[in-house]
Every structure is written in structure tokens, then in C-alpha cells.
Design an enzyme around this catalytic site. Sequence first.
Site, PDB file in Angstrom:
ATOM      1  N   CYS A 162     -19.714 -22.543 -39.361  1.00  0.00           N
ATOM      2  CA  CYS A 162     -18.128 -22.352 -39.667  1.00  0.00           C
ATOM      3  C   CYS A 162     -17.999 -20.878 -39.825  1.00  0.00           C
ATOM      4  CB  CYS A 162     -17.789 -23.390 -40.819  1.00  0.00           C
ATOM      5  SG  CYS A 162     -15.964 -22.895 -41.166  1.00  0.00           S
ATOM      6  N   ASP A 216     -21.529 -26.828 -38.736  1.00  0.00           N
ATOM      7  CA  ASP A 216     -20.905 -27.682 -38.312  1.00  0.00           C
ATOM      8  C   ASP A 216     -21.679 -28.369 -37.125  1.00  0.00           C
ATOM      9  OD1 ASP A 216     -18.413 -27.402 -39.379  1.00  0.00           O
ATOM     10  OD2 ASP A 216     -17.672 -25.847 -37.829  1.00  0.00           O
TER      11      ASP A 216
END
Length: 129
Positions: free
Chosen positions: A34, A41
Site C-alpha cells: 500500500c 496488499d
Amino acid sequence: MSTAPSRSLETFPNPQPERDYSIRIQIPEFTCLCPKTGQPDFAELTLEYVPEARCVELKALKLYVWTYRDQGAFHEAVTNQILGDLVAATEPRFMRLTAAFNVRGGIYTTVVAEHRAAGWRPADPVQLP
């Protein structure tokens, strides 16, 4: 010998260039970071394409996807970047990349990006009885 991530997308000749057929590749362990928090992520990528002259080689695709592991990227940007790189490498008739990201803060995100070669039209679907 250890394997390292690589941005090189190796291809090979399409074995049936005269035929429209689809290739579907699932990549269940995609990760990036992220860009706001630096936290990982996770996503499942599904690549679907109708090749023209070249197909993407699977090990090269795996090593390419691995390069995003430590890279900060918004979901929309990374999906479109991957699609753009794959289109540049293979020049397909059609390509779709679906990136289904795991839940983050109670929100699921799925990004779908597509490419169609100029003038290419899919065949009409066959309706079987």
C-alpha cells in the site's frame, strides 16, 4: 541457484496463430505494498487473453509478478501497469486482467482492465441446444 524477480517478460510463438482461442492464467499469490501505509496488499490476478503471434511464458510471468512484492502501488495503477506491460510483450488480439484484492479496512476492491487490438472482433458465441 536462487531465482530472482525480473521485469523481463519472455514470450514464445503462438502454436495456432490462425485460430482465436483463449488462455486463462490464475495468479493467486500477488502482493504489492500500500503506498499510503506500506502494509502488504494481497490479490488474486486472473489473466485472460486471445493471443496473436506470441504467448507469455509462465516462469517469466511469475518472476515479473514477483517484482511488485516490495513496490508501493495503488490497486488501479498496478493493474493497468501489469496489463500494459503484458500487452507490450505479447501484442494480443484481446487481453483482460482482473485483480481481486483481499479485504482492507472492510472494503474489497476488484479492478478489471482490458485491451483490444484495433479491428479485432470476437466470434459470435455458439449456442448449443
